[in-house]
Design a protein around this motif. Structure first.
Motif, PDB file in Angstrom:
ATOM      1  N   VAL A 177       0.867  -1.174   0.000  1.00 39.70           N
ATOM      2  CA  VAL A 177       0.000   0.000   0.000  1.00 39.70           C
ATOM      3  C   VAL A 177       0.904   1.224   0.000  1.00 39.70           C
ATOM      4  O   VAL A 177       1.858   1.297   0.777  1.00 39.70           O
ATOM      5  CB  VAL A 177      -0.918   0.029   1.237  1.00 39.70           C
ATOM      6  CG1 VAL A 177      -1.760   1.297   1.249  1.00 39.70           C
ATOM      7  CG2 VAL A 177      -1.805  -1.210   1.272  1.00 39.70           C
ATOM      8  N   THR A 178       0.626   2.187  -0.878  1.00 43.84           N
ATOM      9  CA  THR A 178       1.472   3.373  -0.974  1.00 43.84           C
ATOM     10  C   THR A 178       0.643   4.625  -1.185  1.00 43.84           C
ATOM     11  O   THR A 178      -0.471   4.560  -1.730  1.00 43.84           O
ATOM     12  CB  THR A 178       2.481   3.219  -2.140  1.00 43.84           C
ATOM     13  OG1 THR A 178       3.231   4.417  -2.285  1.00 43.84           O
ATOM     14  CG2 THR A 178       1.768   2.914  -3.449  1.00 43.84           C
ATOM     15  N   SER A 179       1.187   5.765  -0.752  1.00 40.73           N
ATOM     16  CA  SER A 179       0.517   7.043  -0.967  1.00 40.73           C
ATOM     17  C   SER A 179       0.738   7.565  -2.379  1.00 40.73           C
ATOM     18  O   SER A 179       0.130   8.545  -2.783  1.00 40.73           O
ATOM     19  CB  SER A 179       1.020   8.084   0.047  1.00 40.73           C
ATOM     20  OG  SER A 179       2.431   8.273  -0.083  1.00 40.73           O
ATOM     21  N   ASP A 180       1.614   6.906  -3.140  1.00 41.88           N
ATOM     22  CA  ASP A 180       1.867   7.294  -4.527  1.00 41.88           C
ATOM     23  C   ASP A 180       0.688   6.885  -5.410  1.00 41.88           C
ATOM     24  O   ASP A 180       0.226   5.752  -5.355  1.00 41.88           O
ATOM     25  CB  ASP A 180       3.147   6.620  -5.029  1.00 41.88           C
ATOM     26  CG  ASP A 180       3.265   6.682  -6.547  1.00 41.88           C
ATOM     27  OD1 ASP A 180       3.078   7.785  -7.097  1.00 41.88           O
ATOM     28  OD2 ASP A 180       3.516   5.632  -7.162  1.00 41.88           O
ATOM     29  N   THR A 181       0.211   7.827  -6.216  1.00 40.50           N
ATOM     30  CA  THR A 181      -0.907   7.544  -7.124  1.00 40.50           C
ATOM     31  C   THR A 181      -0.516   7.686  -8.581  1.00 40.50           C
ATOM     32  O   THR A 181      -1.367   7.612  -9.470  1.00 40.50           O
ATOM     33  CB  THR A 181      -2.084   8.496  -6.826  1.00 40.50           C
ATOM     34  OG1 THR A 181      -1.652   9.859  -6.998  1.00 40.50           O
ATOM     35  CG2 THR A 181      -2.614   8.289  -5.418  1.00 40.50           C
ATOM     36  N   THR A 182       0.786   7.885  -8.853  1.00 37.63           N
ATOM     37  CA  THR A 182       1.238   8.145 -10.226  1.00 37.63           C
ATOM     38  C   THR A 182       1.996   6.969 -10.834  1.00 37.63           C
ATOM     39  O   THR A 182       2.497   7.076 -11.947  1.00 37.63           O
ATOM     40  CB  THR A 182       2.134   9.394 -10.259  1.00 37.63           C
ATOM     41  OG1 THR A 182       3.283   9.173  -9.428  1.00 37.63           O
ATOM     42  CG2 THR A 182       1.380  10.613  -9.755  1.00 37.63           C
ATOM     43  N   GLY A 183       2.112   5.871 -10.121  1.00 38.24           N
ATOM     44  CA  GLY A 183       2.798   4.716 -10.669  1.00 38.24           C
ATOM     45  C   GLY A 183       4.299   4.792 -10.597  1.00 38.24           C
ATOM     46  O   GLY A 183       5.001   4.200 -11.432  1.00 38.24           O
ATOM     47  N   VAL A 184       4.824   5.486  -9.585  1.00 35.84           N
ATOM     48  CA  VAL A 184       6.273   5.599  -9.425  1.00 35.84           C
ATOM     49  C   VAL A 184       6.884   4.244  -9.079  1.00 35.84           C
ATOM     50  O   VAL A 184       7.922   3.861  -9.618  1.00 35.84           O
ATOM     51  CB  VAL A 184       6.614   6.627  -8.332  1.00 35.84           C
ATOM     52  CG1 VAL A 184       8.079   6.531  -7.940  1.00 35.84           C
ATOM     53  CG2 VAL A 184       6.287   8.031  -8.802  1.00 35.84           C
ATOM     54  N   PHE A 185       6.229   3.493  -8.203  1.00 35.69           N
ATOM     55  CA  PHE A 185       6.784   2.240  -7.693  1.00 35.69           C
ATOM     56  C   PHE A 185       6.089   1.029  -8.317  1.00 35.69           C
ATOM     57  O   PHE A 185       4.889   1.065  -8.603  1.00 35.69           O
ATOM     58  CB  PHE A 185       6.637   2.167  -6.168  1.00 35.69           C
ATOM     59  CG  PHE A 185       7.340   3.279  -5.438  1.00 35.69           C
ATOM     60  CD1 PHE A 185       8.711   3.238  -5.224  1.00 35.69           C
ATOM     61  CD2 PHE A 185       6.626   4.377  -4.977  1.00 35.69           C
ATOM     62  CE1 PHE A 185       9.358   4.263  -4.557  1.00 35.69           C
ATOM     63  CE2 PHE A 185       7.267   5.405  -4.300  1.00 35.69           C
ATOM     64  CZ  PHE A 185       8.634   5.348  -4.099  1.00 35.69           C
ATOM     65  N   THR A 186       6.863  -0.040  -8.510  1.00 36.62           N
ATOM     66  CA  THR A 186       6.336  -1.320  -8.965  1.00 36.62           C
ATOM     67  C   THR A 186       6.708  -2.379  -7.946  1.00 36.62           C
ATOM     68  O   THR A 186       7.898  -2.600  -7.685  1.00 36.62           O
ATOM     69  CB  THR A 186       6.900  -1.702 -10.341  1.00 36.62           C
ATOM     70  OG1 THR A 186       6.603  -0.660 -11.287  1.00 36.62           O
ATOM     71  CG2 THR A 186       6.295  -3.009 -10.822  1.00 36.62           C
ATOM     72  N   PHE A 187       5.689  -3.028  -7.376  1.00 39.11           N
ATOM     73  CA  PHE A 187       5.914  -3.979  -6.290  1.00 39.11           C
ATOM     74  C   PHE A 187       5.715  -5.415  -6.778  1.00 39.11           C
ATOM     75  O   PHE A 187       4.778  -5.690  -7.534  1.00 39.11           O
ATOM     76  CB  PHE A 187       4.946  -3.710  -5.132  1.00 39.11           C
ATOM     77  CG  PHE A 187       5.045  -2.327  -4.564  1.00 39.11           C
ATOM     78  CD1 PHE A 187       6.001  -2.021  -3.606  1.00 39.11           C
ATOM     79  CD2 PHE A 187       4.187  -1.325  -4.993  1.00 39.11           C
ATOM     80  CE1 PHE A 187       6.090  -0.742  -3.067  1.00 39.11           C
ATOM     81  CE2 PHE A 187       4.266  -0.041  -4.466  1.00 39.11           C
ATOM     82  CZ  PHE A 187       5.221   0.247  -3.511  1.00 39.11           C
ATOM     83  N   PRO A 188       6.560  -6.340  -6.335  1.00 36.87           N
ATOM     84  CA  PRO A 188       6.335  -7.750  -6.666  1.00 36.87           C
ATOM     85  C   PRO A 188       5.154  -8.294  -5.879  1.00 36.87           C
ATOM     86  O   PRO A 188       4.816  -7.788  -4.809  1.00 36.87           O
ATOM     87  CB  PRO A 188       7.650  -8.420  -6.238  1.00 36.87           C
ATOM     88  CG  PRO A 188       8.168  -7.543  -5.144  1.00 36.87           C
ATOM     89  CD  PRO A 188       7.765  -6.144  -5.503  1.00 36.87           C
ATOM     90  N   GLU A 189       4.530  -9.332  -6.414  1.00 36.95           N
ATOM     91  CA  GLU A 189       3.374  -9.925  -5.743  1.00 36.95           C
ATOM     92  C   GLU A 189       3.776 -11.003  -4.746  1.00 36.95           C
ATOM     93  O   GLU A 189       2.994 -11.367  -3.866  1.00 36.95           O
ATOM     94  CB  GLU A 189       2.410 -10.505  -6.779  1.00 36.95           C
ATOM     95  CG  GLU A 189       1.792  -9.443  -7.687  1.00 36.95           C
ATOM     96  CD  GLU A 189       0.804 -10.048  -8.666  1.00 36.95           C
ATOM     97  OE1 GLU A 189       0.719 -11.300  -8.735  1.00 36.95           O
ATOM     98  OE2 GLU A 189       0.124  -9.274  -9.354  1.00 36.95           O
ATOM     99  N   THR A 190       5.010 -11.529  -4.886  1.00 34.62           N
ATOM    100  CA  THR A 190       5.492 -12.574  -3.992  1.00 34.62           C
ATOM    101  C   THR A 190       6.962 -12.344  -3.678  1.00 34.62           C
ATOM    102  O   THR A 190       7.650 -11.588  -4.369  1.00 34.62           O
ATOM    103  CB  THR A 190       5.333 -13.980  -4.615  1.00 34.62           C
ATOM    104  OG1 THR A 190       6.107 -14.039  -5.823  1.00 34.62           O
ATOM    105  CG2 THR A 190       3.877 -14.283  -4.922  1.00 34.62           C
ATOM    106  N   VAL A 191       7.426 -13.006  -2.632  1.00 39.39           N
ATOM    107  CA  VAL A 191       8.852 -13.039  -2.311  1.00 39.39           C
ATOM    108  C   VAL A 191       9.217 -14.503  -2.073  1.00 39.39           C
ATOM    109  O   VAL A 191       8.444 -15.255  -1.478  1.00 39.39           O
ATOM    110  CB  VAL A 191       9.188 -12.184  -1.070  1.00 39.39           C
ATOM    111  CG1 VAL A 191       8.401 -12.635   0.150  1.00 39.39           C
ATOM    112  CG2 VAL A 191      10.685 -12.203  -0.796  1.00 39.39           C
ATOM    113  N   THR A 192      10.401 -14.922  -2.567  1.00 38.22           N
ATOM    114  CA  THR A 192      10.798 -16.324  -2.499  1.00 38.22           C
ATOM    115  C   THR A 192      12.071 -16.489  -1.676  1.00 38.22           C
ATOM    116  O   THR A 192      13.069 -15.806  -1.927  1.00 38.22           O
ATOM    117  CB  THR A 192      11.027 -16.901  -3.906  1.00 38.22           C
ATOM    118  OG1 THR A 192       9.814 -16.776  -4.672  1.00 38.22           O
ATOM    119  CG2 THR A 192      11.426 -18.365  -3.837  1.00 38.22           C
TER     120      THR A 192
END
Length: 203
Positions: free
Chosen positions: A67-82
């Motif tokens: 969850v982020t306060s950014d609304t412009t698509g600055v960050f890309t987060f992975p859906e999983t961690v291995t």
């Protein structure tokens, strides 16, 4: 002899307590030592966040929520961690667009499902990430604080490259505490602010 008799009697009356060892925990968690602010760079494209697990047997994939306060698509987060086989630590790689980010900071919260979390650590990590405004060093200034310390000290002074009227002194109390602190201030100099910010209204 009397003391020995009393000791024997006390021991005989004491109930034995059966010790049951704790069950090993197998969850994942975010270390409490992670920073509250992550400083990024203008030439970077991603950064890592560390996550840990208590049981290193086998490989493990865990779903992530961001969850982020950014609304412009600055960050890309992975859906999983291995986690690799036998590994206690894994890195969550977060991509960012430095051009969109600019010199701004945004709030981010990463979390894992509570069912996958360790009972001994947090299942969420809240922090801010961004690119600090650029500052250039102007050398050293003479700093005097007549309230706390009687001496003067040389401290670095910096100027904001985006707002030339803004200046800051770097760790102004560092040397003063190193020299003059006798333990009466309630803590080391690290507890003071890293910068003293100044605004020159009429440069």
């Amino acid at each position: 002899l009397g003391a020995l008799v009393c000791l024997f009697a006390f021991s005989a009356c004491t109930e034995e307590v059966e010790y049951t060892p704790a069950t090993p925990d197998s969850g994942v968690y975010f270390p409490s030592t992670l920073p509250g602010q992550v400083n990024l760079t203008t030439d970077g494209t991603s950064f890592d966040v560390q996550i840990t697990r208590t049981d290193t047997v086998g490989a493990l994939e865990v779903a992530l929520q961001a969850v982020t306060s950014d609304t412009t698509g600055v960050f890309t987060f992975p859906e999983t961690v291995t986690f690799a086989e036998g590994a206690a630590v894994a890195n969550i790689n977060i991509a960012y667009d430095a051009e969109k980010l600019g010199y701004n900071f945004y709030d981010i919260t990463l979390s894992v499902d509570i069912a996958a979390a360790s009972a001994y650590g947090g299942n969420a990590y809240a922090f801010s990430a961004g690119i600090p405004e650029p500052w250039k060093s102007l050398g050293y200034a003479t700093f005097t604080d007549a309230f706390f310390f009687a001496d003067t000290y040389k401290v670095e002074i910096q100027q904001n490259e985006l707002n030339p009227n803004q200046f800051r002194l770097v760790k102004p109390y560092h040397e003063a505490f190193e020299v003059d602190d006798d333990g009466s201030w309630g803590g080391p100099w690290e507890n003071t602010d890293e910068y003293m910010n100044l605004v020159l209204l009429q440069p």
